[in-house]
Design a protein around this motif. Structure first.
Motif, PDB file in Angstrom:
ATOM      1  N   UNK A 205       0.825  -1.207   0.000  1.00  0.00           N
ATOM      2  CA  UNK A 205       0.000   0.000   0.000  1.00  0.00           C
ATOM      3  C   UNK A 205       0.861   1.260   0.000  1.00  0.00           C
ATOM      4  N   UNK A 206       1.890   1.288   0.825  1.00  0.00           N
ATOM      5  CA  UNK A 206       2.754   2.463   0.894  1.00  0.00           C
ATOM      6  C   UNK A 206       3.442   2.725  -0.449  1.00  0.00           C
ATOM      7  N   UNK A 207       3.910   1.641  -1.088  1.00  0.00           N
ATOM      8  CA  UNK A 207       4.594   1.791  -2.370  1.00  0.00           C
ATOM      9  C   UNK A 207       3.648   2.305  -3.449  1.00  0.00           C
ATOM     10  N   UNK A 208       2.412   1.796  -3.455  1.00  0.00           N
ATOM     11  CA  UNK A 208       1.435   2.259  -4.439  1.00  0.00           C
ATOM     12  C   UNK A 208       1.118   3.744  -4.237  1.00  0.00           C
ATOM     13  N   UNK A 209       0.816   4.134  -3.011  1.00  0.00           N
ATOM     14  CA  UNK A 209       0.440   5.519  -2.725  1.00  0.00           C
ATOM     15  C   UNK A 209       1.575   6.475  -3.060  1.00  0.00           C
ATOM     16  N   UNK A 210       2.799   6.040  -2.863  1.00  0.00           N
ATOM     17  CA  UNK A 210       3.964   6.881  -3.196  1.00  0.00           C
ATOM     18  C   UNK A 210       3.994   7.199  -4.686  1.00  0.00           C
ATOM     19  N   UNK A 211       3.479   6.263  -5.512  1.00  0.00           N
ATOM     20  CA  UNK A 211       3.471   6.454  -6.971  1.00  0.00           C
ATOM     21  C   UNK A 211       2.132   6.970  -7.485  1.00  0.00           C
ATOM     22  N   UNK A 212       1.200   7.262  -6.574  1.00  0.00           N
ATOM     23  CA  UNK A 212      -0.107   7.741  -6.989  1.00  0.00           C
ATOM     24  C   UNK A 212      -0.994   6.657  -7.549  1.00  0.00           C
ATOM     25  N   UNK A 213      -0.743   5.415  -7.149  1.00  0.00           N
ATOM     26  CA  UNK A 213      -1.541   4.271  -7.625  1.00  0.00           C
ATOM     27  C   UNK A 213      -2.458   3.805  -6.503  1.00  0.00           C
ATOM     28  N   UNK A 214      -3.680   3.496  -6.821  1.00  0.00           N
ATOM     29  CA  UNK A 214      -4.604   2.970  -5.816  1.00  0.00           C
ATOM     30  C   UNK A 214      -4.167   1.562  -5.429  1.00  0.00           C
ATOM     31  N   UNK A 215      -3.926   1.306  -4.145  1.00  0.00           N
ATOM     32  CA  UNK A 215      -3.486  -0.039  -3.719  1.00  0.00           C
ATOM     33  C   UNK A 215      -4.653  -1.025  -3.691  1.00  0.00           C
ATOM     34  N   UNK A 216      -4.968  -1.555  -4.841  1.00  0.00           N
ATOM     35  CA  UNK A 216      -6.139  -2.414  -4.999  1.00  0.00           C
ATOM     36  C   UNK A 216      -5.802  -3.857  -4.630  1.00  0.00           C
ATOM     37  N   UNK A 217      -6.703  -4.516  -3.880  1.00  0.00           N
ATOM     38  CA  UNK A 217      -6.581  -5.940  -3.563  1.00  0.00           C
ATOM     39  C   UNK A 217      -7.920  -6.594  -3.862  1.00  0.00           C
ATOM     40  N   UNK A 218      -7.903  -7.595  -4.736  1.00  0.00           N
ATOM     41  CA  UNK A 218      -9.131  -8.266  -5.141  1.00  0.00           C
ATOM     42  C   UNK A 218      -9.453  -9.465  -4.254  1.00  0.00           C
ATOM     43  N   UNK A 219      -8.426 -10.199  -3.861  1.00  0.00           N
ATOM     44  CA  UNK A 219      -8.617 -11.359  -2.989  1.00  0.00           C
ATOM     45  C   UNK A 219      -7.571 -11.296  -1.884  1.00  0.00           C
ATOM     46  N   UNK A 220      -8.014 -11.412  -0.628  1.00  0.00           N
ATOM     47  CA  UNK A 220      -7.059 -11.464   0.468  1.00  0.00           C
ATOM     48  C   UNK A 220      -7.241 -12.753   1.247  1.00  0.00           C
ATOM     49  N   UNK A 221      -6.140 -13.229   1.804  1.00  0.00           N
ATOM     50  CA  UNK A 221      -6.162 -14.438   2.627  1.00  0.00           C
ATOM     51  C   UNK A 221      -5.094 -14.273   3.701  1.00  0.00           C
ATOM     52  N   UNK A 222      -5.309 -14.882   4.846  1.00  0.00           N
ATOM     53  CA  UNK A 222      -4.384 -14.710   5.972  1.00  0.00           C
ATOM     54  C   UNK A 222      -3.158 -15.593   5.877  1.00  0.00           C
TER      55      UNK A 222
END
Length: 290
Positions: A205-222
């Motif tokens: 998320x931090x890397x995406x926001x630094x580049x102005x990209x929305x940190x999108x996650x379609x599927x998450x798992x623990x």
């Protein structure tokens, strides 16, 4: 120069005479006088003025005595700490660990403590890293293995065990199965990632926001293993660390513009004084950095 000479010097100053210092330390008066004199000759400075009824510090002695006391206090602290570890044979240690974490070094250390110190009871608690940090701060846990990206709470003492870049895990033959990719290359792909509160998710998320990209996650798992299995079956691109246990059929491709790394560390409160907890910390750190 020997430590007992510093101890004799401090005792003479505290008691005012060589005779009184000898009585306190149960050493002969001549022995103390000889050793203090030897210390003065080794330093090339007279430390005590012996002409009056009570000895007095010279100017050199005034400068040396605080350093001598500091050295003696350090020695006492070392002996006390070693003694605590020697006696750390019992007690409960509440150890937090990332949910689904099965690092061999961690498991080896936990098993080893159980064998070498059978009266230390280790209770393991799994959760996400954000919750684990809170539980250490609130004293619900004694220490925890956490994943993080960026600064952690200043009230915690966190020792970094592993510092890794973020990678895109893709199946063989995938269009991104090359030497490296960029975050923008994930556009159009389903992104698989760990939940919020984990180091990988925060680094992504931090890397995406630094580049102005929305940190999108379609599927998450623990579990990283779940994400690897999904990536292997073509469900999407898993954003993980290279050491997440990449299996046959998939490859971890470095994301070159992911500026924030995912870190693994051991978190403990600086005021944690339990010998059993400190011993556990030392064993875990040694095992995980080996």
């Amino acid at each position: 120069m020997e430590l007992h000479q510093l101890r004799y010097l401090a005792a003479v100053v505290d008691e005012g005479t060589f005779t009184a210092a000898a009585a306190r330390l149960h050493v002969s008066q001549s022995g103390i006088s000889t050793q203090v004199g030897k210390l003065e000759r080794e330093l090339g400075q007279q430390l005590l003025e012996r002409s009056g009824r009570r000895v007095q510090l010279t100017a050199a002695g005034e400068a040396v005595l605080p350093l001598a006391r500091e050295a003696l206090e350090t020695l006492d602290s070392i002996e006390h700490t070693a003694s605590e570890f020697a006696q750390a044979t019992r007690g409960r240690v509440r150890l937090g660990m990332i949910a689904g974490c099965a690092i061999p070094g961690l498991l080896d250390a936990v098993a080893g403590i159980g064998k070498s110190h059978p009266e230390i009871v280790l209770s393991l608690h799994e959760d996400d890293s954000r919750a684990l940090r809170t539980q250490v701060l609130t004293r619900s846990l004694d220490l925890a293995l956490i994943a993080f990206a960026g600064p952690t709470e200043p009230e915690l003492d966190v020792g970094v065990i592993l510092d890794e870049p973020v990678a895109a895990v893709v199946p063989e033959g995938h269009r991104l199965a090359r030497r490296s990719v960029r975050l923008a290359d994930l556009e159009g792909e389903k992104v698989l990632c760990l939940p919020q509160g984990t180091g990988i998710r925060e680094a992504y998320a931090r890397s995406c926001l630094r580049l102005g990209i929305e940190p999108r996650v379609d599927i998450e798992a623990s579990s990283p293993q779940t994400l690897l299995g999904l990536a292997q079956r073509g469900a999407g691109v898993a954003v993980l660390s290279p050491s997440s246990g990449v299996t046959d059929g998939v490859s971890a491709v470095p994301i070159s513009d992911a500026a924030t790394h995912a870190c693994l560390g051991l978190a403990i409160r600086p005021d944690q004084r339990s010998p059993a907890a400190r011993l556990t910390l030392a064993r875990l750190r040694a095992a995980l950095t080996a």
